[in-house]
Design a protein around this motif. Structure first.
Motif, mmCIF file in Angstrom:
data_model
loop_
_atom_site.group_PDB
_atom_site.id
_atom_site.type_symbol
_atom_site.label_atom_id
_atom_site.label_comp_id
_atom_site.label_asym_id
_atom_site.label_seq_id
_atom_site.Cartn_x
_atom_site.Cartn_y
_atom_site.Cartn_z
ATOM 1 N N GLN A 141 0.065 1.285 3.932
ATOM 2 C CA GLN A 141 0.929 1.183 2.631
ATOM 3 C C GLN A 141 1.686 2.439 2.576
ATOM 4 O OE1 GLN A 141 0.199 -1.947 1.039
ATOM 5 N NE2 GLN A 141 -0.780 -2.363 2.804
ATOM 6 N N GLY A 142 2.785 2.256 1.985
ATOM 7 C CA GLY A 142 3.558 3.357 1.587
ATOM 8 C C GLY A 142 2.689 4.252 0.450
ATOM 9 N N PRO A 143 3.272 5.403 0.185
ATOM 10 C CA PRO A 143 2.658 6.611 -0.896
ATOM 11 C C PRO A 143 2.388 5.554 -2.292
ATOM 12 C CG PRO A 143 4.539 7.183 0.281
ATOM 13 C CD PRO A 143 4.460 6.009 0.586
ATOM 14 N N ALA A 144 1.720 6.116 -3.019
ATOM 15 C CA ALA A 144 1.546 5.443 -4.411
ATOM 16 C C ALA A 144 2.661 5.878 -5.453
ATOM 17 C CB ALA A 144 0.359 6.168 -4.933
ATOM 18 N N ARG A 145 3.586 6.781 -5.207
ATOM 19 C CA ARG A 145 4.540 7.397 -5.906
ATOM 20 C C ARG A 145 5.849 7.830 -4.973
ATOM 21 N NH1 ARG A 145 0.397 8.485 -8.856
ATOM 22 N NH2 ARG A 145 -0.310 10.701 -8.675
ATOM 23 N N GLY A 146 6.853 7.786 -5.782
ATOM 24 C CA GLY A 146 8.180 8.568 -4.925
ATOM 25 C C GLY A 146 9.426 8.283 -5.664
ATOM 26 N N LYS A 147 10.326 8.741 -5.028
ATOM 27 C CA LYS A 147 11.735 8.888 -5.550
ATOM 28 C C LYS A 147 12.273 7.495 -5.059
ATOM 29 C CE LYS A 147 15.762 11.416 -6.396
ATOM 30 N NZ LYS A 147 16.455 12.850 -6.145
#
Length: 188
Positions: A141-147
């Motif tokens: 899964q991708g990161p929990a947060r981001g831009k």
């Protein structure tokens, strides 16, 4: 489970009551939709079909799910593009095909019977952007947060190199353009 094609303008209009696409045609992929727009569509679709779905729900595929499906899943034969090493067989991209999206499922599908995953329109994924880990992973899964949110697959405006299965795109969740759409997956 992955959608056989990108979400069409006909489906978008049936659910949302409008059509944001520049290149109109009910069997063309909906485009000019942001990641945020896709979330609104999915929420409304899941609400409309909640009884029929029996506990399942629609979502954007994760980047890993998208790539697994694009590569042909367990039936993969290792193509450079989705379903072929010859991009003209499987994709609408920046060549002599005209500068616009095209109706879905007009080119050859991949090993799983999925169309247009290389070219036509970029496809939003659920994940935030993150670098790939060097460790072996199963269904990361991708990161929990981001831009930035991920999109994959290349589009009618891209050169061939950008339509490779492995190529990754990033955009802000509010970004929309006439070469960006999406594909649904069904989550048990």
């Amino acid at each position: 489970y992955s959608g056989q094609t990108e979400v069409t303008q006909a489906l978008w209009e049936a659910v949302m009551g409008n059509n944001p696409s520049l290149f109109e045609g009910e069997n063309r992929p909906v485009e000019n939709v942001s990641w945020d727009d896709c979330q609104s569509f999915i929420e409304k679709l899941n609400s409309l079909l909640s009884k029929e779905l029996g506990g399942k729900h629609f979502a954007l595929p994760t980047e890993a799910q998208w790539e697994f499906a694009a590569r042909g899943g367990n039936k993969s034969t290792g193509y450079k593009y989705v379903g072929s090493n010859n991009l003209d067989d499987v994709a609408w991209y920046l060549s002599d095909f005209g500068y616009q999206s095209h109706p879905v499922a007009q080119k050859r599908p991949n090993e799983l019977g999925l169309y247009d995953m290389s070219g036509n329109v970029l496809e939003w994924c659920q994940d935030w952007y993150g670098r790939y880990s060097r460790k072996a992973q199963t269904n990361p899964q991708g990161p929990a947060r981001g831009k930035f949110r991920m999109s994959r697959g290349g589009s009618w405006i891209n050169f061939a190199d950008y339509c490779r299965v492995s190529f990754r795109y990033v955009n802000t969740p509010g970004y929309h353009y006439n070469d960006v759409g999406f594909r649904l997956c069904l989550i048990p």
